[in-house]
Scaffold this motif. Structure first.
Motif, PDB file in Angstrom:
ATOM      1  N   GLU A  43       0.856  -1.195   0.000  1.00 17.84           N
ATOM      2  CA  GLU A  43       0.000   0.000   0.000  1.00 17.84           C
ATOM      3  C   GLU A  43       0.888   1.240   0.000  1.00 17.84           C
ATOM      4  O   GLU A  43       2.010   1.211   0.509  1.00 17.84           O
ATOM      5  CB  GLU A  43      -0.885   0.018   1.249  1.00 17.84           C
ATOM      6  CG  GLU A  43      -1.680  -1.260   1.469  1.00 17.84           C
ATOM      7  CD  GLU A  43      -3.101  -1.151   0.957  1.00 17.84           C
ATOM      8  OE1 GLU A  43      -3.505  -0.043   0.578  1.00 17.84           O
ATOM      9  OE2 GLU A  43      -3.798  -2.179   0.952  1.00 17.84           O
TER      10      GLU A  43
ATOM     11  N   HIS B  24      -1.648  -0.733  -6.485  1.00 16.10           N
ATOM     12  CA  HIS B  24      -1.529  -1.638  -5.345  1.00 16.10           C
ATOM     13  C   HIS B  24      -0.955  -2.967  -5.815  1.00 16.10           C
ATOM     14  O   HIS B  24      -1.209  -3.406  -6.939  1.00 16.10           O
ATOM     15  CB  HIS B  24      -2.897  -1.871  -4.693  1.00 16.10           C
ATOM     16  CG  HIS B  24      -3.513  -0.634  -4.139  1.00 16.10           C
ATOM     17  ND1 HIS B  24      -4.506   0.057  -4.776  1.00 16.10           N
ATOM     18  CD2 HIS B  24      -3.257   0.059  -2.997  1.00 16.10           C
ATOM     19  CE1 HIS B  24      -4.848   1.112  -4.055  1.00 16.10           C
ATOM     20  NE2 HIS B  24      -4.107   1.132  -2.980  1.00 16.10           N
TER      21      HIS B  24
ATOM     22  N   GLU C 271      -4.462   4.285   0.168  1.00 14.99           N
ATOM     23  CA  GLU C 271      -4.725   3.069   0.928  1.00 14.99           C
ATOM     24  C   GLU C 271      -6.068   2.458   0.515  1.00 14.99           C
ATOM     25  O   GLU C 271      -7.023   3.165   0.221  1.00 14.99           O
ATOM     26  CB  GLU C 271      -4.752   3.370   2.425  1.00 14.99           C
ATOM     27  CG  GLU C 271      -3.442   3.883   2.987  1.00 14.99           C
ATOM     28  CD  GLU C 271      -3.286   5.386   2.903  1.00 14.99           C
ATOM     29  OE1 GLU C 271      -2.267   5.918   3.374  1.00 14.99           O
ATOM     30  OE2 GLU C 271      -4.201   6.038   2.335  1.00 14.99           O
TER      31      GLU C 271
END
Length: 425
Positions: free
Chosen positions: A27, A252, A32
């Motif tokens: 992350e 990610h 996030e």
């Protein structure tokens, strides 16, 4: 960059030491996922500075309280980001928190919803308790009240007086990222080699190699069961370098070993065979960790049991039983047709009942499945409705609670062709 690469390698080493079962997530600050934010309540709020290390020199410099402006987004979990303390940072769609030395203001944009305001209020309380020792005033400012309200007037005075908020530009309003073409790369002898394909199938993955599946916003690192620790560390490092080189800070990375793939990873493939019941021993890994800690003079009592303990065998579930699935609607549930039983939506909650023939009697499993975007009210309702079903079965049924992306292997034995849909508004 060096610390990020080191963290990626150490993550692979830690997973290998503990059995290799975990899915590893990478992350980045400001991007996030909701999965990560759900573990930190009420929010993650990065602070200036860092920890002194071989890569980073830190000077301790205590400063007086500085006025800061934060934007809060999210109904279920909260994304908190510091923005410039200026009127141009405000808008009608989001919620903003202005943290001053003696007072905290929560500015509710006129287009924000009640769930977002409630989550932002939790952040306000967190700031008050953490940075003000609980000794400061809190004020709510509603977008549109202008100077008629005393606290609104005080809020706007900090920005030099009231003025209409800027509208979002067309690029911001329609700022949806275009879906990137899916690429499959094989990590071979320290290099990434692209693999061409007409149809992305499971057959392209070899158990003695590591692969990178690049989907743009997400990148998956798939590690074959027979690959070495050095290969896995190299593939992880290669993924980090690829993202850094392309300046893809918002992407990610999910790393997983063969046999423990996530549902989202499998959904990228046109074909995926039934998952075998793989079992990786984690006891040997814990023994290595215990030996390492003991050699450093640390107490390892409790990490390893004095005598080996035989694990209880997992209950056998075949795929010939009878399945019923309900979708939760508020405080009620709706039975789905058999053709719709394997189509789940990430914003909903479901209840399923599976009956099958056990060793000496008929077994019954009643479970709840929560989508990542489902609301808390429906989750509570699903648990309540499932509990009533267990009571109706005279407590002879087994109850399970499952979350999207964390389903056990037995779940996919029951739902052999599960599809999870994401609805975009």
């Amino acid at each position: 960059k060096d610390e990020a690469g080191t963290a990626a390698i150490l993550t692979v080493e830690l997973d290998a030491a503990l059995g290799g079962r975990a899915v590893q997530y990478r992350e980045s600050q400001g991007n996030e996922t909701e999965k990560l934010l759900s573990y930190f309540r009420p929010c993650i709020m990065p602070q200036p500075g860092g920890v002194a290390s071989g890569f980073n020199h830190v000077e301790v410099n205590e400063q007086e309280h500085v006025t800061r402006l934060y934007v809060c987004r999210g109904k279920h979990v909260v994304h908190v980001k510091e923005v410039p303390f200026a009127r141009s940072s405000l808008n009608h769609d989001d919620i903003f928190i202005l943290d001053t030395k003696s007072k905290i203001f929560q500015f509710n944009g006129s287009n924000s919803c009640i769930q977002e305001r409630g989550k932002a209020l939790e952040v306000v309380q967190y700031i008050k308790d953490t940075f003000h020792e609980g000794k400061c005033e809190v004020a709510a400012v509603e977008d549109g009240k202008l100077m008629a309200d005393a606290e609104a007037g005080e809020f706007w005075a900090l920005f030099g007086g009231f003025a209409p908020l800027p509208r979002k530009t067309a690029s911001e309003e329609t700022g949806e990222e275009t879906e990137a073409a899916v690429k499959l790369l094989c990590f071979n002898q320290g290099q990434l080699e692209p693999i061409g394909f007409e149809s992305l199938t499971h057959d392209l993955l070899e158990t003695n190699k590591c692969y990178l599946l690049d989907c743009g916003a997400q990148m998956y690192v798939w590690m074959g069961r027979t690959t070495s620790l050095q290969q896995r560390k190299g593939a992880s490092e290669a993924a980090e370098k690829l993202l850094t080189g392309d300046s893809r800070t918002k992407s990610h990375v999910m790393k997983m070993i063969e046999g423990y793939e996530t549902v989202t990873f499998k959904s990228k493939f046109n074909e995926w065979p039934p998952t075998p019941d793989l079992k990786l021993s984690s006891e040997d890994g814990r023994g290595k960790v215990a030996a390492l800690l003991k050699s450093q003079g640390l107490d390892v009592k409790g990490l390893m049991k004095s005598a080996p303990v035989t694990e209880e065998p997992e209950s056998y579930i075949d795929c010939t039983g009878h399945l019923q699935v309900w979708r939760v609607n508020g405080n009620a549930k709706t039975l789905l047709a058999s053709s719709e039983q394997s189509k789940f939506y990430t914003g909903d909650c479901y209840i399923f009942q599976y009956t099958y023939t056990g060793e000496d009697k008929e077994e019954c499993l009643i479970g709840t499945w929560f989508g990542n975007k489902s609301v808390e009210e429906e989750r509570v309702s699903a648990i309540s409705l499932a509990s009533k079903m267990v009571q109706a079965a005279k407590f002879q049924a087994t109850m399970a609670r499952l979350y999207e992306g964390k389903e056990p292997i037995q779940f996919f034995v029951i739902f052999q062709s599960l599809q999870v849909f994401k609805v975009c508004f």
